[in-house]
Design an enzyme around this catalytic site. Structure first.
Site, short mmCIF file in Angstrom:
data_model
loop_
_atom_site.label_atom_id
_atom_site.label_comp_id
_atom_site.label_asym_id
_atom_site.label_seq_id
_atom_site.Cartn_x
_atom_site.Cartn_y
_atom_site.Cartn_z
N PHE A 15 34.90 28.93 -9.28
CA PHE A 15 36.11 29.59 -9.75
C PHE A 15 36.16 29.66 -11.27
O PHE A 15 36.54 30.68 -11.85
CB PHE A 15 37.36 28.89 -9.20
CG PHE A 15 38.59 29.75 -9.28
CD1 PHE A 15 38.73 30.84 -8.44
CD2 PHE A 15 39.60 29.49 -10.18
CE1 PHE A 15 39.85 31.66 -8.51
CE2 PHE A 15 40.73 30.29 -10.25
CZ PHE A 15 40.85 31.38 -9.41
N ARG A 35 29.81 19.50 -17.64
CA ARG A 35 29.27 18.19 -17.98
C ARG A 35 27.74 18.14 -17.90
O ARG A 35 27.11 17.32 -18.55
CB ARG A 35 29.87 17.14 -17.04
CG ARG A 35 31.28 16.76 -17.38
CD ARG A 35 31.89 15.84 -16.36
NE ARG A 35 32.15 16.53 -15.09
CZ ARG A 35 32.82 16.00 -14.08
NH1 ARG A 35 33.27 14.76 -14.17
NH2 ARG A 35 33.04 16.69 -12.98
N ALA A 140 36.62 32.92 -5.19
CA ALA A 140 35.86 33.07 -6.42
C ALA A 140 34.81 34.18 -6.32
O ALA A 140 34.68 35.01 -7.23
CB ALA A 140 35.19 31.75 -6.78
N LYS A 191 47.88 24.60 1.24
CA LYS A 191 47.21 25.50 2.19
C LYS A 191 45.78 25.06 2.48
O LYS A 191 45.21 25.42 3.52
CB LYS A 191 47.26 26.94 1.70
CG LYS A 191 46.73 27.17 0.30
CD LYS A 191 45.23 27.37 0.23
CE LYS A 191 44.74 27.29 -1.20
NZ LYS A 191 43.28 27.47 -1.32
N ASP A 244 47.93 33.26 -0.23
CA ASP A 244 46.84 32.29 -0.35
C ASP A 244 46.51 31.67 1.00
O ASP A 244 45.34 31.44 1.34
CB ASP A 244 47.25 31.20 -1.36
CG ASP A 244 46.05 30.47 -1.95
OD1 ASP A 244 44.92 30.78 -1.57
OD2 ASP A 244 46.27 29.58 -2.79
N VAL A 279 33.29 20.41 -3.85
CA VAL A 279 34.52 19.70 -3.54
C VAL A 279 35.39 20.54 -2.61
O VAL A 279 35.62 21.72 -2.87
CB VAL A 279 35.30 19.37 -4.83
CG1 VAL A 279 36.65 18.72 -4.49
CG2 VAL A 279 34.48 18.45 -5.72
N GLU A 281 39.03 20.31 -1.61
CA GLU A 281 40.24 19.57 -1.97
C GLU A 281 41.11 19.25 -0.76
O GLU A 281 41.89 18.30 -0.78
CB GLU A 281 41.05 20.35 -3.01
CG GLU A 281 40.40 20.47 -4.38
CD GLU A 281 40.50 19.20 -5.21
OE1 GLU A 281 41.10 18.21 -4.74
OE2 GLU A 281 39.96 19.19 -6.33
#
Length: 341
Positions: A15, A35, A140, A191, A244, A279, A281
């Site tokens: 994203f 990173r 994304a 969501k 969403d 990840v 979430e």
């Protein structure tokens, strides 16, 4: 923010990369901080983010960087696309550099220990910053491929909303504004849980009626919870709520949907998350949401059911039977009908 200043995107995921490209298309120089030096070098050389957005060319105006101090000092508008678990560690050492700057969270998550949303954490870390969130039905890859897309920027700071609209609004990306930052952000976080359920339902070939029921009851459930926490219920009828929810629960491109689909195929939770490689979430959100719903006594049967399957050793058939046998409730119980005939 002057026209000469670059815009920062913190995070090297899918994203963050899609938003960095959008900004570049609109004429901005972009510093995309990550990173991993190897990832930054790969993008610099190949102009592609093969780990998270394979096949999408990263525009030359996007500069992958690893020096966060220099990045924050150079930019007034900063989009934060970091995992929820990394937010404090990355930003806390840089409070003085962030004071007075515009921080726009792109992360749809909830902090486990505090039940704080990402913008609330930003506010806590940098009380003097100007805070906003960006949320909506925004996959994304589709953004990066220029599918027609709309999103919501939410903040009590009207000038910030206008700055973000000016920076991102383009021929394929439409940006609406809202002053319900809490509701917009909460919708984006909640969501993700229901996308896991939707993915499981598709993997198990449960049918279109079932999918429609799940999405609709998910909207009622998440809105009921959000209203109990002070959000505006009307927010959940817009892009950041039902919009969403629909895309995340319907698309195999959704990370949380992918986890649910893998679970429906019989994989363990650990194996499903490992296969995803990013990840999701929704798994973390599920844990904290189950506890919070019990604490504030909000009826959330889908959340309780998924938690029972993933963490309490219950089978899917047991949970389905319990859900279907439960006493029927009112269909739309999260918006007051006062004033309607």
């Amino acid at each position: 923010m002057t026209t000469q200043q670059p815009v920062a995107v913190l995070g090297g995921g899918s994203f963050g990369t899609a938003i960095a490209n959008l900004l570049a298309e609109n004429g901005h120089q972009v510093l995309q901080w990550m990173r991993d030096p190897e990832q930054a070098q790969a993008i610099r050389v190949n102009r592609e983010n093969p780990r998270y957005l394979k096949g999408i060319k990263v525009r030359p105006e996007v500069e992958p960087v690893t020096d966060i101090t220099a990045t924050l000092e150079a930019c007034e508008l900063i989009f934060v696309a970091l995992p929820s678990s990394a937010l404090r560690a990355v930003l806390s050492p840089h409070v003085e550099r962030l004071n007075g700057k515009m921080l726009v969270s792109l992360t749809k998550g909830i902090e486990a220990q505090s039940f704080k949303l990402m913008s609330q954490i930003l506010e806590e870390i940098v009380p003097q910053a100007r805070i906003g969130v960006l949320s909506g039905p925004n996959l994304a890859r589709e953004i990066a491929e220029h599918a027609l897309t709309a999103t919501v920027v939410a903040s009590e700071d009207e000038a910030l909303c206008q700055q973000v609209q000016a920076a991102l609004h383009g021929r394929t990306f439409r940006v609406y504004a809202s002053n319900d930052r809490f509701g917009v952000e909460l919708g984006g976080a909640l969501k993700n849980v229901y996308a896991i359920i939707a993915g499981m339902a598709v993997a198990l070939d449960m049918g279109e009626n079932t999918k429609s029921m799940l999405i609709t009851r998910a909207l009622a459930e998440m809105t009921r919870f959000a209203v109990s926490q002070g959000a505006n219920p009307m927010t959940f009828l817009g892009l950041a709520g039902v919009g969403d929810l629909i895309v995340t629960c319907s698309s195999p491109k959704s990370r949380n949907y992918q986890v649910g689909f893998a679970l429906g195929q019989g994989l363990t939770l650990e194996a499903a998350v490992t296969r995803l490689g990013e990840v999701a979430e929704g798994v973390n959100t599920l844990k904290v949401l189950k506890v919070k719903a019990q604490e504030v006594q909000v009826y959330m049967p889908l959340v309780a059911g998924l938690h029972a399957i993933l963490f309490e050793g219950r089978t899917l058939s047991q949970v389905i039977e319990a859900l279907m046998r439960a006493e029927p409730k009112t269909d739309v119980d999260f918006i007051s009908i006062t004033g309607f005939n």
